[in-house]
Design an enzyme around this catalytic site. Structure first.
Site, PDB file in Angstrom:
ATOM      1  N   HIS A  26      -3.548   5.979   3.706  1.00 20.43           N
ATOM      2  CA  HIS A  26      -4.262   4.786   3.268  1.00 20.43           C
ATOM      3  C   HIS A  26      -3.696   3.509   3.879  1.00 20.43           C
ATOM      4  O   HIS A  26      -4.439   2.663   4.387  1.00 20.43           O
ATOM      5  CB  HIS A  26      -4.234   4.700   1.745  1.00 20.43           C
ATOM      6  CG  HIS A  26      -5.208   3.715   1.180  1.00 20.43           C
ATOM      7  ND1 HIS A  26      -4.863   2.416   0.887  1.00 20.43           N
ATOM      8  CD2 HIS A  26      -6.521   3.839   0.862  1.00 20.43           C
ATOM      9  CE1 HIS A  26      -5.916   1.785   0.407  1.00 20.43           C
ATOM     10  NE2 HIS A  26      -6.931   2.611   0.379  1.00 20.43           N
ATOM     11  N   SER A  49     -11.346  -0.959   0.173  1.00 22.09           N
ATOM     12  CA  SER A  49     -10.053  -1.141   0.834  1.00 22.09           C
ATOM     13  C   SER A  49     -10.228  -1.680   2.246  1.00 22.09           C
ATOM     14  O   SER A  49      -9.475  -2.558   2.690  1.00 22.09           O
ATOM     15  CB  SER A  49      -9.290   0.188   0.886  1.00 22.09           C
ATOM     16  OG  SER A  49      -8.915   0.614  -0.399  1.00 22.09           O
ATOM     17  N   ASP A  68       0.857  -1.188   0.000  1.00 24.46           N
ATOM     18  CA  ASP A  68       0.000   0.000   0.000  1.00 24.46           C
ATOM     19  C   ASP A  68       0.889   1.231   0.000  1.00 24.46           C
ATOM     20  O   ASP A  68       2.000   1.198  -0.520  1.00 24.46           O
ATOM     21  CB  ASP A  68      -0.891  -0.042   1.253  1.00 24.46           C
ATOM     22  CG  ASP A  68      -2.245   0.606   1.024  1.00 24.46           C
ATOM     23  OD1 ASP A  68      -2.286   1.840   0.929  1.00 24.46           O
ATOM     24  OD2 ASP A  68      -3.258  -0.116   0.948  1.00 24.46           O
TER      25      ASP A  68
END
Length: 443
Positions: free
Chosen positions: A208, A356, A175
């Site tokens: 994220h 996600s 990620d």
């Protein structure tokens, strides 16, 4: 606040194996080049292992090998560049596939399709593919009273923790970077790699990856914040995506950085790999994931609906959609993806939504199962999680479903119970009820 994790299927870093060069990276060059001018090419290579990484830990969580391409492979790459008037932007040996990979920019007076057609007819070329665009979409909400720990309750994590907390399972999060200093991740991240070439400070500021890691493995019983689905896991943070703007979740990565990250995950003996991203099919990445699956690694990735694409079209990948999305395609798992309380950098918390987070929920559940029953194949894991799924609590009348970690664990222990054991041992308690249940559940 909507965010998208976009992955351009091309390449980013120069040189290297799994190391990061201190020289200026070609990120700006890649970002400014038209997508239809970038291609990825691999040629056969007899990659040589140089040595182990200095400072490796005794347990091997931080052990990566260094590799050197053969002179013949580099000569072929240079020859192809000259013969086809290509500008080489990056290169890297991929030992798992026994190839040397390069990224080229084609001439402005050529078309991508024409160049690729010629290269694919080349006996010296193993693979030639264009740049694609991958993305996942999510939303972040600031209302602290909506959906508090909804995913925790939906998966019946409190009851599942009576059987497993994922202790010792190595989970690689491919990620952006992760806030490794977040108090709810203290000593949980055992290895990190920045495959983009940014600063350590930026690595810890990335949102994220921090959000995804929090859902998977936030600490339990530390009198702080939230509880991850599998608070006993060992997280491996592999940064293959770079954040586009400070304070947002917008990020990009490409097939070159993702290939480096997948290789690193395999080298670091990961047992589960979280890929909260998705997009068009990618042969290079698919080959690497297939290699990892052959070595016993479980890959969990975002589904892209009914359309083919990476990573869901790789056989053996556990593809995941958010329960609230309304997508009900075959061979997909579902998990909560809306208004999920998770971590933000600098020790903060917030609500986020999107596939996600759904992927992260399934990754955590897989870790719980593997800690209790090591060695289960992806097909077996899919079957367990799929057939023990339950209606989504918030919208039971809509037909939406979600995995249930407790029911899956109990199903392994008592496969002939006909569901009665799950009913008795999996109560899908609320977080408040879980906190009062036993001394072990002081969340």
């Amino acid at each position: 606040m909507k965010f998208a994790l976009r992955i351009a299927s091309a390449a980013l870093l120069t040189l290297g194996t799994l190391s990061v060069t201190s020289a200026a990276t070609p990120v700006e060059t890649m970002a400014s080049a038209p997508a239809d001018q970038l291609i990825v090419v691999t040629v056969a290579d007899d990659v040589r292992v140089l040595q182990g990484r200095a400072g490796s830990t005794p347990r091997g969580y931080d052990r990566l090998l260094r590799y050197e391409s053969s002179g013949a492979a580099r000569t072929i790459i240079r020859a192809l560049a000259g013969e086809y008037r290509l500008t080489q932007l990056a290169e890297w040996p991929i030992p798992l596939l026994k190839v040397h990979c390069a990224v080229f920019q084609i001439p402005r007076d050529s078309t991508q399709a024409a160049v690729l057609q010629r290269l694919r007819a080349e006996p010296r070329v193993r693979l030639a593919e264009p740049m694609g665009v991958f993305e996942t979409r999510s939303e972040t909400y600031n209302d602290p009273y909506v959906g508090l720990q909804s995913g925790f309750r939906q998966l019946d994590v409190a009851d599942a923790h009576n059987l497993s907390r994922g202790d010792g399972v190595r989970v690689a999060v491919i990620d952006t970077g992760v806030d490794t200093a977040h108090p709810d991740l203290a000593k949980r991240v055992v290895a990190t790699r920045d495959l983009v070439g940014g600063t350590a400070e930026q690595f810890r500021r990335d949102r994220h990856g921090t959000e995804v890691s929090g859902v998977i493995g936030a600490l339990a019983n530390n009198h702080l914040g939230i509880v991850g689905v599998a608070p006993g896991v060992k997280l491996i943070a592999l940064k293959a995506c770079w954040q586009l703007e400070q304070g947002t979740d917008n990020a990009r990565c490409n097939s070159f950085t993702l290939a480096k990250a997948i290789s690193a995950a395999i080298d670091l003996k990961s047992q589960v790999v979280n890929l909260s991203l998705g997009g068009p099919s990618d042969r290079l990445l698919s080959q690497l994931v297939e290699t990892g699956i052959q070595r016993g690694i479980v890959f969990v990735g975002a589904a892209s609906g009914t359309e083919p694409g990476f990573p869901q079209d790789v056989p053996g990948v556990l593809a995941v959609s958010a329960s609230e999305s309304g997508i009900s395609a075959a061979h997909q798992l579902h998990a909560p993806g809306r208004e999920i309380l998770t971590l933000l950098p600098k020790g903060h918390y917030d609500f986020a939504s999107g596939s996600s987070l759904a992927v992260a929920h399934v990754t955590g559940a897989v870790a719980l199962i593997l800690a209790h029953h090591p060695g289960l194949a992806p097909a077996r894991l899919f079957d367990l999680l799929d057939r023990t799924s339950s209606p989504l609590i918030a919208t039971e009348s809509s037909g939406s479903r979600s995995i249930n970690a407790c029911a899956a664990l109990v199903s392994i222990e008592e496969p002939r119970s006909g569901g009665s054991a799950s009913s008795e041992r999996c109560g899908r308690a609320s977080p408040a009820q879980a906190a009062r249940a036993t001394p072990d559940h002081r969340y």
